[in-house]
Design a protein around this motif. Structure first.
Motif, PDB file in Angstrom:
ATOM      1  N   THR A  82       0.817  -1.200   0.000  1.00 30.49           N
ATOM      2  CA  THR A  82       0.000   0.000   0.000  1.00 30.49           C
ATOM      3  C   THR A  82       0.858   1.260   0.000  1.00 30.49           C
ATOM      4  OG1 THR A  82      -1.780   1.125   1.198  1.00 30.49           O
ATOM      5  CG2 THR A  82      -0.116   0.034   2.520  1.00 30.49           C
ATOM      6  N   THR A  83       0.193   2.389  -0.118  1.00 36.55           N
ATOM      7  CA  THR A  83       0.847   3.686   0.019  1.00 36.55           C
ATOM      8  C   THR A  83       0.081   4.466   1.075  1.00 36.55           C
ATOM      9  OG1 THR A  83      -0.515   4.876  -1.586  1.00 36.55           O
ATOM     10  CG2 THR A  83       1.372   3.651  -2.451  1.00 36.55           C
ATOM     11  N   PHE A  84       0.638   5.593   1.511  1.00 37.71           N
ATOM     12  CA  PHE A  84      -0.010   6.380   2.549  1.00 37.71           C
ATOM     13  C   PHE A  84      -1.350   6.954   2.100  1.00 37.71           C
ATOM     14  CE2 PHE A  84       3.996   7.483   5.139  1.00 37.71           C
ATOM     15  CZ  PHE A  84       3.671   6.517   6.069  1.00 37.71           C
ATOM     16  N   SER A  85      -1.626   6.962   0.806  1.00 36.01           N
ATOM     17  CA  SER A  85      -2.858   7.586   0.320  1.00 36.01           C
ATOM     18  C   SER A  85      -4.041   6.627   0.333  1.00 36.01           C
ATOM     19  CB  SER A  85      -2.645   8.097  -1.110  1.00 36.01           C
ATOM     20  OG  SER A  85      -2.384   7.016  -1.990  1.00 36.01           O
ATOM     21  N   GLU A  86      -3.861   5.426   0.861  1.00 26.97           N
ATOM     22  CA  GLU A  86      -4.898   4.397   0.740  1.00 26.97           C
ATOM     23  C   GLU A  86      -5.380   3.884   2.092  1.00 26.97           C
ATOM     24  OE1 GLU A  86      -2.367   2.045  -1.686  1.00 26.97           O
ATOM     25  OE2 GLU A  86      -3.277   2.695  -3.553  1.00 26.97           O
ATOM     26  N   ASP A  87      -5.441   4.771   3.093  1.00 21.50           N
ATOM     27  CA  ASP A  87      -5.790   4.351   4.442  1.00 21.50           C
ATOM     28  C   ASP A  87      -7.133   3.622   4.505  1.00 21.50           C
ATOM     29  OD1 ASP A  87      -3.505   5.660   5.092  1.00 21.50           O
ATOM     30  OD2 ASP A  87      -4.481   7.429   5.921  1.00 21.50           O
ATOM     31  N   ALA A  88      -8.134   4.175   3.807  1.00 20.84           N
ATOM     32  CA  ALA A  88      -9.463   3.581   3.878  1.00 20.84           C
ATOM     33  C   ALA A  88      -9.463   2.159   3.331  1.00 20.84           C
ATOM     34  CB  ALA A  88     -10.462   4.440   3.102  1.00 20.84           C
ATOM     35  N   TYR A  89      -8.657   1.917   2.290  1.00 21.13           N
ATOM     36  CA  TYR A  89      -8.560   0.574   1.727  1.00 21.13           C
ATOM     37  C   TYR A  89      -7.959  -0.395   2.749  1.00 21.13           C
ATOM     38  CZ  TYR A  89      -9.395   2.671  -2.873  1.00 21.13           C
ATOM     39  OH  TYR A  89      -9.936   3.343  -3.936  1.00 21.13           O
ATOM     40  N   ILE A  90      -6.957   0.078   3.472  1.00 26.59           N
ATOM     41  CA  ILE A  90      -6.313  -0.781   4.469  1.00 26.59           C
ATOM     42  C   ILE A  90      -7.319  -1.162   5.549  1.00 26.59           C
ATOM     43  CG2 ILE A  90      -4.426  -0.971   6.127  1.00 26.59           C
ATOM     44  CD1 ILE A  90      -3.020   1.276   4.564  1.00 26.59           C
ATOM     45  N   ALA A  91      -8.065  -0.167   6.026  1.00 23.82           N
ATOM     46  CA  ALA A  91      -9.050  -0.425   7.071  1.00 23.82           C
ATOM     47  C   ALA A  91     -10.071  -1.466   6.612  1.00 23.82           C
ATOM     48  CB  ALA A  91      -9.752   0.872   7.463  1.00 23.82           C
ATOM     49  N   LYS A  92     -10.523  -1.358   5.365  1.00 26.17           N
ATOM     50  CA  LYS A  92     -11.491  -2.326   4.849  1.00 26.17           C
ATOM     51  C   LYS A  92     -10.891  -3.727   4.777  1.00 26.17           C
ATOM     52  CE  LYS A  92     -14.412  -3.411   0.872  1.00 26.17           C
ATOM     53  NZ  LYS A  92     -13.942  -4.810   0.815  1.00 26.17           N
ATOM     54  N   ALA A  93      -9.612  -3.806   4.408  1.00 23.72           N
ATOM     55  CA  ALA A  93      -8.971  -5.101   4.223  1.00 23.72           C
ATOM     56  C   ALA A  93      -8.816  -5.870   5.533  1.00 23.72           C
ATOM     57  CB  ALA A  93      -7.601  -4.922   3.576  1.00 23.72           C
ATOM     58  N   LEU A  94      -8.896  -5.177   6.671  1.00 21.85           N
ATOM     59  CA  LEU A  94      -8.754  -5.863   7.954  1.00 21.85           C
ATOM     60  C   LEU A  94      -9.778  -6.985   8.107  1.00 21.85           C
ATOM     61  CD1 LEU A  94      -8.089  -2.885  10.377  1.00 21.85           C
ATOM     62  CD2 LEU A  94      -6.495  -4.693   9.732  1.00 21.85           C
ATOM     63  N   GLY A  95     -10.965  -6.762   7.556  1.00 21.05           N
ATOM     64  CA  GLY A  95     -12.000  -7.779   7.674  1.00 21.05           C
ATOM     65  C   GLY A  95     -11.947  -8.846   6.605  1.00 21.05           C
ATOM     66  N   ASP A  96     -11.022  -8.737   5.673  1.00 24.68           N
ATOM     67  CA  ASP A  96     -10.963  -9.683   4.556  1.00 24.68           C
ATOM     68  C   ASP A  96      -9.899 -10.755   4.730  1.00 24.68           C
ATOM     69  OD1 ASP A  96     -13.022  -8.401   3.257  1.00 24.68           O
ATOM     70  OD2 ASP A  96     -11.712  -7.100   2.093  1.00 24.68           O
ATOM     71  N   GLY A  97      -9.255 -10.792   5.892  1.00 28.87           N
ATOM     72  CA  GLY A  97      -8.323 -11.879   6.171  1.00 28.87           C
ATOM     73  C   GLY A  97      -6.891 -11.667   5.738  1.00 28.87           C
ATOM     74  N   ALA A  98      -6.520 -10.457   5.336  1.00 26.62           N
ATOM     75  CA  ALA A  98      -5.130 -10.217   4.964  1.00 26.62           C
ATOM     76  C   ALA A  98      -4.250 -10.365   6.199  1.00 26.62           C
ATOM     77  CB  ALA A  98      -4.964  -8.822   4.366  1.00 26.62           C
ATOM     78  N   SER A  99      -3.050 -10.921   6.001  1.00 29.82           N
ATOM     79  CA  SER A  99      -2.147 -11.183   7.118  1.00 29.82           C
ATOM     80  C   SER A  99      -1.081 -10.112   7.284  1.00 29.82           C
ATOM     81  CB  SER A  99      -1.459 -12.539   6.931  1.00 29.82           C
ATOM     82  OG  SER A  99      -2.394 -13.589   6.937  1.00 29.82           O
ATOM     83  N   GLY A 100      -0.898  -9.268   6.268  1.00 25.02           N
ATOM     84  CA  GLY A 100       0.147  -8.267   6.363  1.00 25.02           C
ATOM     85  C   GLY A 100      -0.159  -7.032   5.546  1.00 25.02           C
ATOM     86  N   PHE A 101       0.350  -5.889   6.001  1.00 26.80           N
ATOM     87  CA  PHE A 101       0.220  -4.618   5.298  1.00 26.80           C
ATOM     88  C   PHE A 101       1.580  -3.953   5.306  1.00 26.80           C
ATOM     89  CE2 PHE A 101      -3.837  -5.682   7.096  1.00 26.80           C
ATOM     90  CZ  PHE A 101      -4.733  -5.418   6.069  1.00 26.80           C
ATOM     91  N   LEU A 102       2.116  -3.701   4.125  1.00 30.10           N
ATOM     92  CA  LEU A 102       3.457  -3.142   3.999  1.00 30.10           C
ATOM     93  C   LEU A 102       3.463  -1.953   3.053  1.00 30.10           C
ATOM     94  CD1 LEU A 102       5.306  -6.549   3.631  1.00 30.10           C
ATOM     95  CD2 LEU A 102       5.577  -4.978   5.555  1.00 30.10           C
ATOM     96  N   LEU A 103       4.350  -1.009   3.319  1.00 28.83           N
ATOM     97  CA  LEU A 103       4.472   0.167   2.470  1.00 28.83           C
ATOM     98  C   LEU A 103       5.403  -0.098   1.293  1.00 28.83           C
ATOM     99  CD1 LEU A 103       4.891   3.055   5.059  1.00 28.83           C
ATOM    100  CD2 LEU A 103       2.941   2.678   3.547  1.00 28.83           C
ATOM    101  N   LYS A 104       4.982   0.346   0.110  1.00 33.55           N
ATOM    102  CA  LYS A 104       5.864   0.252  -1.055  1.00 33.55           C
ATOM    103  C   LYS A 104       7.140   1.051  -0.852  1.00 33.55           C
ATOM    104  CE  LYS A 104       2.494  -0.486  -4.782  1.00 33.55           C
ATOM    105  NZ  LYS A 104       1.966   0.081  -6.046  1.00 33.55           N
ATOM    106  N   SER A 105       7.009   2.144  -0.136  1.00 33.11           N
ATOM    107  CA  SER A 105       8.150   3.031   0.068  1.00 33.11           C
ATOM    108  C   SER A 105       8.934   2.710   1.338  1.00 33.11           C
ATOM    109  CB  SER A 105       7.667   4.487   0.132  1.00 33.11           C
ATOM    110  OG  SER A 105       6.732   4.649   1.193  1.00 33.11           O
ATOM    111  N   GLY A 106       8.592   1.588   1.978  1.00 31.53           N
ATOM    112  CA  GLY A 106       9.235   1.248   3.234  1.00 31.53           C
ATOM    113  C   GLY A 106      10.629   0.667   3.059  1.00 31.53           C
TER     114      GLY A 106
END
Length: 220
Positions: A82-106
């Protein structure tokens, strides 16, 4: 060997991520996809340990692809890029079973560490991503944010001092093996602690537990 599928519609991004993962001898990229639908198809064919998915892709985005992968190939863990501009997408994905969230720029080391943690059955939430998710989930009035923090502190009050230690390290993105080393415990004991923490907090996975840890102020 950790077998990985990489999906991103930008060839240069895929090349960069592939190069980072290729620097670790324990990771092998077995397939690449340019969109979410192709990623789902290739997961069925190759059955990788982890699918690394960009959120924004044509035909099927990363969230939809991740949900489908978790439904049809539960043995494959899902990591969202993800990128910092996609916060709402990350929040939604919490309920979809994703195991990790990482920044492209990290940090590239964070990508490898997160992927390994997920492959070991843990969950990894980049600390910077976690902070943004919490901000998104707590958006609104100051009172609303304080209420969430207060609720989280009430939740963690049921934990023992050792369980609080374990939760804080889960919130920091450590795997069971890393927590065991940090606390001088055997890995099986840590696994039992983590299971107890999830049960006592009433959450489904380590990502949700990590968010509570942040909201309760256990992770800086």
């Amino acid at each position: 060997m950790i077998r990985v599928l990489l999906a991103d519609d930008e060839a240069m991004v895929r090349a960069g991520v592939r190069a980072i993962l290729g620097s670790d001898d324990s990771i092998e990229v077995v397939a690449e996809a340019g969109d979410g639908a192709e990623a789902v198809e290739l997961v069925q064919k190759h059955r990788p340990d982890v699918a690394v998915l960009d959120i924004r892709m044509p035909r099927m985005d990363g969230l939809a692809a991740g949900a489908e992968i978790r439904r049809t190939a539960p043995g494959t863990a899902v990591v969202i890029l993800t990128t910092f501009s996609e916060d709402a997408y990350i929040a939604k994905a919490l309920g979809d079973g994703a195991s990790g969230f990482l920044l492209k720029s990290g940090d590239p080391r964070e990508l490898i560490a997160g992927l390994k943690a997920v492959a070991e059955g843990a969950a990894y939430l980049s600390p910077k991503v976690a902070q943004r998710v919490i901000a998104e989930l707590g958006a609104g009035t100051g009172g609303g944010r304080m209420a969430r923090a207060a609720a989280a502190k009430d939740q963690v009050d049921v934990l023992s001092p050792r369980e609080l230690e374990v939760l804080s390290l889960v919130g920091a993105g450590l795997s069971n093996a890393e927590i065991a080393a940090r606390l001088f415990l055997v890995e099986g004991t840590v696994k039992a602690y983590v299971s107890a923490v999830l049960t006592r907090l009433g959450v489904k996975n380590r990502v949700q537990a990590a968010i509570i840890a942040y909201e309760a102020g256990l992770v800086g």
